[in-house]
Design a protein around this motif. Structure first.
Motif, short mmCIF file in Angstrom:
data_model
loop_
_atom_site.label_atom_id
_atom_site.label_comp_id
_atom_site.label_asym_id
_atom_site.label_seq_id
_atom_site.Cartn_x
_atom_site.Cartn_y
_atom_site.Cartn_z
N LYS A 230 0.89 -1.21 0.09
CA LYS A 230 -0.01 -0.05 -0.09
C LYS A 230 0.91 1.16 -0.07
CE LYS A 230 -3.65 -2.49 2.31
NZ LYS A 230 -3.30 -3.59 1.73
N THR A 231 2.04 1.42 -0.78
CA THR A 231 2.82 2.34 -0.75
C THR A 231 2.93 2.90 -2.23
OG1 THR A 231 4.71 1.04 -1.26
CG2 THR A 231 4.25 1.45 1.13
N ALA A 232 3.66 4.00 -2.67
CA ALA A 232 3.46 4.42 -4.02
C ALA A 232 4.37 3.53 -4.93
CB ALA A 232 4.24 5.64 -3.93
N LEU A 233 5.21 2.53 -4.54
CA LEU A 233 5.86 1.90 -5.38
C LEU A 233 5.48 0.30 -5.12
CD1 LEU A 233 9.56 3.16 -4.89
CD2 LEU A 233 8.02 3.57 -6.83
N PRO A 234 5.35 -0.36 -6.20
CA PRO A 234 4.72 -1.80 -5.99
C PRO A 234 6.05 -2.55 -5.60
CG PRO A 234 5.08 -1.32 -8.47
CD PRO A 234 5.37 0.08 -7.67
N PRO A 235 5.72 -3.76 -4.98
CA PRO A 235 6.81 -4.68 -4.32
C PRO A 235 7.80 -5.01 -5.43
CG PRO A 235 4.72 -5.42 -3.51
CD PRO A 235 4.40 -4.37 -4.62
N TRP B 35 21.11 -11.62 -2.47
CA TRP B 35 20.23 -12.78 -2.43
C TRP B 35 19.16 -12.66 -2.01
CZ3 TRP B 35 17.51 -15.68 0.75
CH2 TRP B 35 17.04 -17.18 0.39
N SER B 36 18.60 -11.83 -1.00
CA SER B 36 17.22 -11.86 -0.51
C SER B 36 16.28 -10.98 -1.29
CB SER B 36 17.11 -11.02 0.95
OG SER B 36 16.01 -10.85 1.27
N ASP B 37 16.70 -9.79 -1.99
CA ASP B 37 16.08 -8.99 -3.06
C ASP B 37 15.94 -9.68 -4.30
OD1 ASP B 37 16.11 -6.93 -1.13
OD2 ASP B 37 18.13 -6.14 -1.64
N THR B 38 16.92 -10.61 -4.80
CA THR B 38 16.73 -11.03 -5.80
C THR B 38 15.53 -12.27 -5.87
OG1 THR B 38 19.11 -11.10 -6.69
CG2 THR B 38 17.71 -12.84 -7.70
N GLN B 39 15.40 -12.83 -4.74
CA GLN B 39 14.47 -13.81 -4.54
C GLN B 39 13.29 -13.03 -4.25
OE1 GLN B 39 15.08 -17.04 -4.60
NE2 GLN B 39 17.06 -16.28 -4.76
N ASP B 40 13.19 -11.74 -3.64
CA ASP B 40 11.78 -11.14 -3.39
C ASP B 40 11.26 -10.61 -4.74
OD1 ASP B 40 11.93 -11.47 -0.65
OD2 ASP B 40 12.76 -9.39 -0.04
N ALA B 41 12.34 -10.17 -5.74
CA ALA B 41 11.92 -9.50 -7.01
C ALA B 41 11.48 -10.56 -7.71
CB ALA B 41 13.20 -9.00 -7.77
N LYS B 42 11.87 -11.88 -7.78
CA LYS B 42 11.27 -13.11 -8.44
C LYS B 42 10.06 -13.30 -8.11
CE LYS B 42 15.51 -14.87 -10.19
NZ LYS B 42 16.38 -16.08 -10.34
N ARG B 43 9.75 -13.42 -6.69
CA ARG B 43 8.57 -13.78 -6.25
C ARG B 43 7.40 -12.55 -6.50
NH1 ARG B 43 11.45 -15.90 -1.83
NH2 ARG B 43 11.42 -13.96 -0.69
N ALA B 44 7.83 -11.39 -6.70
CA ALA B 44 6.99 -10.04 -7.04
C ALA B 44 6.85 -10.22 -8.61
CB ALA B 44 7.66 -8.98 -6.55
N GLY B 45 7.46 -11.10 -9.30
CA GLY B 45 7.12 -11.11 -10.94
C GLY B 45 8.42 -10.23 -11.60
N ALA B 46 9.28 -10.09 -11.12
CA ALA B 46 10.54 -9.78 -11.87
C ALA B 46 10.90 -10.76 -12.69
CB ALA B 46 11.39 -8.94 -10.86
#
Length: 139
Positions: A63-68, A89-100
């Motif tokens: 619910k912020t200005a930028l999507p996950p 490592w963590s941000d890459t995993q998060d980005a992939k989970r968010a559809g990157a």
């Protein structure tokens, strides 16, 4: 002396609230993440409630200005520059989970590298900032 006594009184009066805040943060981390990572227990107890509130309100919120996905890509690009292997490592995993996609991840990291490269040139060569702004369509 009176100010010190007042400060000590306020500190002692707030100690139970801080312990309650810490316990509440730990419970919320457990609930949100399905566990409490060991590094969280290494964080100073006094700072954990505020640190968790910041992470939850900005990084974990949708619910912020930028999507996950965008937040994860920004964080990954910054982590690559620091560098922080944990964050990369963590941000890459998060980005992939968010559809990157792999291509988006690669581009985010390349953009960080380009920015770092040109920043090194501008700062190291002491390029005149006012002239730069004028030439780049600014003021």
């Amino acid at each position: 002396m009176l100010a010190a006594a007042c400060a000590l009184t306020l500190t002692l009066a707030s100690a139970p609230a801080q312990a309650d805040d810490y316990d509440a943060a730990i419970k919320d981390i457990q609930s949100t993440m399905g566990g409490v990572p060991s590094f969280v227990k290494q964080f100073p107890k006094a700072g954990l409630p505020g640190a968790w509130a910041e992470v939850k309100a900005i990084e974990l919120s949708d619910k912020t200005a930028l999507p996950p996905k965008v937040k994860s890509l920004i964080s990954l690009a910054v982590a690559a520059q620091i560098p922080c292997n944990y964050c990369i490592w963590s941000d890459t995993q998060d980005a992939k989970r968010a559809g990157a996609t792999d291509e988006e991840i690669q581009e985010a990291v390349a953009m960080a590298a380009i920015t770092r490269h040109w920043s090194t040139i501008f700062n190291g060569m002491q390029v005149d900032f006012e002239q730069f702004k004028k030439e780049m369509g600014g003021e």
